[in-house]
Design an enzyme around this catalytic site. Structure first.
Site, PDB file in Angstrom:
ATOM      1  N   ASP A 172       6.739 -10.248   9.053  1.00 21.75           N
ATOM      2  CA  ASP A 172       6.838  -9.331  10.183  1.00 21.75           C
ATOM      3  C   ASP A 172       8.320  -9.012  10.331  1.00 21.75           C
ATOM      4  O   ASP A 172       9.109  -9.861  10.776  1.00 21.75           O
ATOM      5  CB  ASP A 172       6.295  -9.986  11.452  1.00 21.75           C
ATOM      6  CG  ASP A 172       6.439  -9.108  12.686  1.00 21.75           C
ATOM      7  OD1 ASP A 172       6.968  -7.982  12.565  1.00 21.75           O
ATOM      8  OD2 ASP A 172       6.037  -9.552  13.777  1.00 21.75           O
ATOM      9  N   ARG A 215       0.838  -1.196   0.000  1.00 23.15           N
ATOM     10  CA  ARG A 215       0.000   0.000   0.000  1.00 23.15           C
ATOM     11  C   ARG A 215       0.877   1.252   0.000  1.00 23.15           C
ATOM     12  O   ARG A 215       2.080   1.198   0.228  1.00 23.15           O
ATOM     13  CB  ARG A 215      -0.925   0.025   1.227  1.00 23.15           C
ATOM     14  CG  ARG A 215      -0.194   0.041   2.551  1.00 23.15           C
ATOM     15  CD  ARG A 215      -1.147  -0.015   3.727  1.00 23.15           C
ATOM     16  NE  ARG A 215      -1.979   1.175   3.814  1.00 23.15           N
ATOM     17  CZ  ARG A 215      -2.880   1.408   4.768  1.00 23.15           C
ATOM     18  NH1 ARG A 215      -3.073   0.506   5.717  1.00 23.15           N
ATOM     19  NH2 ARG A 215      -3.573   2.521   4.788  1.00 23.15           N
ATOM     20  N   TYR A 223       8.859   7.512  16.880  1.00 18.16           N
ATOM     21  CA  TYR A 223       9.043   7.535  15.429  1.00 18.16           C
ATOM     22  C   TYR A 223      10.306   8.314  15.056  1.00 18.16           C
ATOM     23  O   TYR A 223      11.104   7.872  14.218  1.00 18.16           O
ATOM     24  CB  TYR A 223       7.818   8.162  14.778  1.00 18.16           C
ATOM     25  CG  TYR A 223       7.757   8.038  13.280  1.00 18.16           C
ATOM     26  CD1 TYR A 223       7.463   6.818  12.679  1.00 18.16           C
ATOM     27  CD2 TYR A 223       7.972   9.138  12.459  1.00 18.16           C
ATOM     28  CE1 TYR A 223       7.401   6.699  11.299  1.00 18.16           C
ATOM     29  CE2 TYR A 223       7.911   9.030  11.082  1.00 18.16           C
ATOM     30  CZ  TYR A 223       7.620   7.812  10.504  1.00 18.16           C
ATOM     31  OH  TYR A 223       7.563   7.696   9.140  1.00 18.16           O
ATOM     32  N   ASN A 236      11.010  -0.030   3.472  1.00 19.89           N
ATOM     33  CA  ASN A 236       9.914   0.932   3.491  1.00 19.89           C
ATOM     34  C   ASN A 236       8.911   0.665   4.608  1.00 19.89           C
ATOM     35  O   ASN A 236       8.212   1.585   5.035  1.00 19.89           O
ATOM     36  CB  ASN A 236       9.197   0.894   2.135  1.00 19.89           C
ATOM     37  CG  ASN A 236       7.933   1.720   2.128  1.00 19.89           C
ATOM     38  OD1 ASN A 236       7.965   2.946   2.175  1.00 19.89           O
ATOM     39  ND2 ASN A 236       6.783   1.047   2.084  1.00 19.89           N
TER      40      ASN A 236
END
Length: 248
Positions: free
Chosen positions: A60, A10, A151, A87
């Protein structure tokens, strides 16, 4: 060349798959849970070029044993891996004082430890070939972002990992670089950002180009870094931001 792209079912990843196929490459990509969506990407991308080979693998990236197994399967299917694009990534935003242990650990595991596992597994293949391209997808938040300590830390760590790989293996024909996108329209941003916020980011004060990015503009940079023409580009962070070089 043979591409191995994580998180290819996606958004940015799916576009990277499609553009690599259009550029003449064969692609193996991974997905975490939605097999139906991954199969759609396989079908739509393979249709872009006659004879293209595109395959998907469930993975995973936080699990080193899975990474080893999937990389082995890709090599079995494609004979080698020339280009790795890390990614796959997640966000679990929270202000630092309220951030839970699992919010921190899950983001670090996916966004930083996962790429480490992948790079460690593919480097022997690239060393044997004396050629390889490692391209890690980062974020402007690597320099810090409110509510995204986990993050930001994961992406800043990814920069350090990439530059270390570039120094250790550059003499063996292997380059490692970071691509740092600015604001692009993806499933994530469409779902997460209300229209007023989207308009705010599109103002000249924030994005000098005055628009959101097109996913193909990321893929163009990735495909260049994968090419022979980029053999002297190593250990760099390439901003694809239209001049937006900081996060709020």
């Amino acid at each position: 060349m043979i591409y191995f792209i994580t998180g290819g079912s996606r958004g940015i990843g799916a576009n990277l798959v499609a553009e690599a196929v259009k550029a003449g490459h064969d692609v193996a990509f991974t997905y975490n849970s939605n097999e139906a969506m991954a199969r759609e990407v396989v079908d739509s991308s393979a249709a872009l070029r006659e004879g293209a080979i595109v395959r998907c693998y469930r993975l995973d990236v936080c699990d080193s044993a899975q990474v080893e197994s999937v990389v082995d399967a890709v090599v079995e299917d494609f004979d080698t891996i020339d280009v790795v694009v890390n990614n796959a990534g997640i966000t679990k935003d929270n202000v630092l004082v309220s951030m839970e242990d699992d919010e921190w650990a899950d983001v670090i595991a996916t966004n930083l430890t996962g790429p480490f596992y992948v790079c460690r597994q593919v480097l022997p293949i690239m060393l044997s070939a004396r050629f390889g391209r490692i391209i890690n997808i980062s974020s402007l938040v690597a320099s810090g972002g409110s509510g995204q300590a986990n993050y930001a830390a994961s992406k800043a760590g990814l920069h350090g990992l990439t530059r270390t790989i570039s120094k250790e293996y550059g003499r063996r024909g292997i380059t490692a670089n970071v691509v740092c996108p600015g604001y692009f329209e993806t499933d994530m941003t469409k779902d997460a950002l209300p229209e007023p916020v989207r308009k705010f980011w599109n103002t000249y004060a924030k994005v000098p180009k005055g628009r959101t990015g097109k996913l193909e503009e990321i893929a163009t940079v990735v495909n260049f870094l994968a090419s022979e023409g980029a053999s002297f580009v190593n250990g760099q962070v390439i901003n694809v931001t239209a001049g937006l070089d900081w996060a709020p």
